[in-house]
Enzyme design. Structure first.
Site, PDB file in Angstrom:
ATOM      1  N   HIS A 123       7.877   1.027   8.338  1.00  0.00           N
ATOM      2  CA  HIS A 123       7.964   1.264   6.891  1.00  0.00           C
ATOM      3  C   HIS A 123       7.194   2.560   6.601  1.00  0.00           C
ATOM      4  O   HIS A 123       6.201   2.847   7.285  1.00  0.00           O
ATOM      5  CB  HIS A 123       7.314   0.080   6.183  1.00  0.00           C
ATOM      6  CG  HIS A 123       7.486   0.052   4.704  1.00  0.00           C
ATOM      7  ND1 HIS A 123       6.721   0.807   3.856  1.00  0.00           N
ATOM      8  CD2 HIS A 123       8.328  -0.656   3.915  1.00  0.00           C
ATOM      9  CE1 HIS A 123       7.084   0.569   2.607  1.00  0.00           C
ATOM     10  NE2 HIS A 123       8.055  -0.317   2.613  1.00  0.00           N
ATOM     11  N   ASP A 200       0.827  -3.971  11.040  1.00  0.00           N
ATOM     12  CA  ASP A 200       1.391  -4.147   9.706  1.00  0.00           C
ATOM     13  C   ASP A 200       2.073  -5.521   9.700  1.00  0.00           C
ATOM     14  O   ASP A 200       3.131  -5.708  10.307  1.00  0.00           O
ATOM     15  CB  ASP A 200       2.406  -3.020   9.444  1.00  0.00           C
ATOM     16  CG  ASP A 200       3.152  -3.210   8.127  1.00  0.00           C
ATOM     17  OD1 ASP A 200       3.010  -4.282   7.495  1.00  0.00           O
ATOM     18  OD2 ASP A 200       3.904  -2.288   7.741  1.00  0.00           O
ATOM     19  N   GLN A 203       5.701  -8.209   6.874  1.00  0.00           N
ATOM     20  CA  GLN A 203       6.901  -9.048   7.019  1.00  0.00           C
ATOM     21  C   GLN A 203       6.683 -10.205   7.977  1.00  0.00           C
ATOM     22  O   GLN A 203       7.639 -10.932   8.287  1.00  0.00           O
ATOM     23  CB  GLN A 203       8.097  -8.202   7.486  1.00  0.00           C
ATOM     24  CG  GLN A 203       8.527  -7.126   6.520  1.00  0.00           C
ATOM     25  CD  GLN A 203       9.036  -7.664   5.174  1.00  0.00           C
ATOM     26  OE1 GLN A 203       9.288  -8.858   5.005  1.00  0.00           O
ATOM     27  NE2 GLN A 203       9.174  -6.781   4.213  1.00  0.00           N
ATOM     28  N   LYS A 226       4.466 -10.629  -1.105  1.00  0.00           N
ATOM     29  CA  LYS A 226       5.566 -10.947  -0.182  1.00  0.00           C
ATOM     30  C   LYS A 226       5.405 -12.349   0.403  1.00  0.00           C
ATOM     31  O   LYS A 226       6.227 -12.803   1.186  1.00  0.00           O
ATOM     32  CB  LYS A 226       5.627  -9.931   0.959  1.00  0.00           C
ATOM     33  CG  LYS A 226       6.058  -8.541   0.495  1.00  0.00           C
ATOM     34  CD  LYS A 226       6.225  -7.627   1.677  1.00  0.00           C
ATOM     35  CE  LYS A 226       6.302  -6.177   1.288  1.00  0.00           C
ATOM     36  NZ  LYS A 226       7.586  -5.785   0.709  1.00  0.00           N
ATOM     37  N   CYS A 366      12.761   2.044   2.601  1.00  0.00           N
ATOM     38  CA  CYS A 366      11.501   2.750   2.916  1.00  0.00           C
ATOM     39  C   CYS A 366      11.320   2.875   4.425  1.00  0.00           C
ATOM     40  O   CYS A 366      10.192   2.749   4.935  1.00  0.00           O
ATOM     41  CB  CYS A 366      10.286   2.048   2.301  1.00  0.00           C
ATOM     42  SG  CYS A 366      10.370   1.908   0.532  1.00  0.00           S
TER      43      CYS A 366
END
Ligand code: PMP
Length: 411
Positions: A123, A200, A203, A226, A366
């Site tokens: 991202h 990261d 997700q 999220k 993104c």
């Protein structure tokens, strides 16, 4: 054990006021999830009953606000199994968490010729902060490429990580491909050369259990919004020794223990990294989201999302002109199905689906360098959460099956 027969029969949507009140198939969960009533209530409850500026006042209300804020931190610590709550920094979102590491750790530790290794599928939030820090320090950003199916090989990691590497930054799950990346390999490769590993988890945190001690990540970032929580609250986990040695990211109120005319002493962790008035209501909402997730359990969440993904994936294979990006099996997509429809612009796909009550995302997600690497250009993306139903998938598939015809192509 989760019983397959009952897996999709339970209706979680009743816990989500927006979904209960609107007849939509919400399939844009990677962008942000819907919020259960308990999360909305927790935020409201903070402002209705406990509102004061946390960490400052010595009166009862201010102490209640402080307790709510710090209890949320302990909930996050347990959620990702961090050793200490001092390792949990509240931020606004994943983007801010990654910028914090780049500005604070990166600027203080990188010198000309050092290398930052990331992947082509990141991202922009896990790419641009590293470029910024590289520009300012003379370090170099190197990308690990992925194959057409989105996989990253151990060999590609070994080839990219060298004695010059100081930082390895990788998403646990790509927001375009939905693929689980080999972060264990990336973290061990980083540690072998004395580099730090930044994960990261934007997700992954909503969809699977995270254990930062087992993983041995040095830094890990995710967003509350999220994972059923409110917008405006995010998390940075960092190993205590690293955070202690880092300079503050933002400075001002709240993050100091003492200021004189010419000098200052910073507050101990975690407050050194939380300058200004904090988002205590957001933290209360995130705490409620964690409790709600725990009450369901990741075993059920993962099993439901896998079943829904398989339903959608298999049906999409049978629609002429529809092509899924990345992995060739449903199991390689953690709830994320990015696709194209031959001859139809993704914005038209999204508009037609919307007319049928199906919400998906269209564009570059993104992650433009990844779409360039895979030569796809803009794409459409359906992303599932455990609260979606088989009926949502059916509605999506029924609408998707008609798109080429509605755009003037034969079926
Ligand atoms: N990383 C990944 C993998 C993401 O999917 C996203 C959000 N789409 C981000 C970072 C940025 O998250 P936020 O906008 O909450 O900062």
């Amino acid at each position: 054990m989760v019983n397959d027969k009952d897996l999709l029969s339970f209706d979680y949507k009743k816990d989500f006021p927006l979904l209960a009140a609107n007849d939509v198939a919400y399939l844009d969960n990677s962008a942000t999830t819907q919020k259960p009533a308990c999360v909305i209530e927790a935020e409201r409850d903070f402002y209705l009953k406990h509102n004061a500026n946390p960490l400052r006042g010595l009166y009862d209300l201010a102490m209640q606000a402080t307790d709510i804020y710090e209890d949320a931190r302990v909930a996050v610590q347990k959620f990702i199994n961090a050793k200490s709550e001092q390792e949990i920094i509240f931020t606004r979102n994943t983007t801010e968490s990654l910028n914090l590491v780049a500005y604070s750790y990166g600027l203080a530790n990188l010198k000309p010729g050092d290398e930052i290794v990331t992947t082509i599928m990141e991202h922009h939030s896990n790419m641009l902060p590293w470029r910024m820090v590289a520009q300012q320090t003379g370090a170099v950003v190197k990308y690990i490429e992925c194959a057409v199916d989105g996989s990253i090989s151990d060999e590609a990691i070994d080839a990219a990580v060298t004695e010059k590497t100081k930082i390895v930054a990788m998403a646990e799950v790509s927001n375009v491909l939905g693929r689980l990346n080999p972060i264990a390999k990336a973290i061990s490769a980083a540690h072998k050369v004395g580099a730090v590993a930044v994960i990261d988890a934007a997700q992954s945190a909503p969809h699977m259990a995270i254990d930062v001690q087992k993983m041995d990540a040095d830094f890990l970032a995710f967003s509350g919004h999220k994972m059923l929580g409110p917008m405006g609250i995010g998390v940075l986990y960092g190993k205590k020794a690293l955070l202690e040695a880092m300079p503050p990211f933002l400075s001002g109120g709240e993050m100091i223990s003492f200021v004189s005319r010419d000098g200052q002493e910073y507050a101990p962790l975690p407050h050194k990294f939380e300058a200004g008035t904090v988002n205590a209501a957001g933290a209360a909402g995130l705490h409620a989201a964690i409790e709600y997730i725990n009450s369901i359990g990741f075993e059920v969440i993962e099993a439901r999302e896998a079943a829904l993904t398989k339903l959608a994936f298999d049906a999409m294979q049978n629609i002429p002109g529809v092509h899924i990006i990345g992995g060739k099996t449903a199991e390689e997509h953690k709830g994320i199905l990015t696709f194209t429809v031959e001859g139809v612009h993704p914005h038209d796909i999204a508009a037609i689906l919307d007319a049928d009550g199906v919400n998906i995302r269209a564009g570059n997600h993104c992650a433009q360098p990844l779409l360039d690497h895979l030569c796809t250009g803009a794409t459409a993306r359906a992303s599932l959460a455990f609260y979606n139903s088989a009926a949502d998938v059916e509605r999506f598939i029924n609408s998707l099956s008609t798109i080429r015809e509605r755009m003037g192509y034969g079926r």
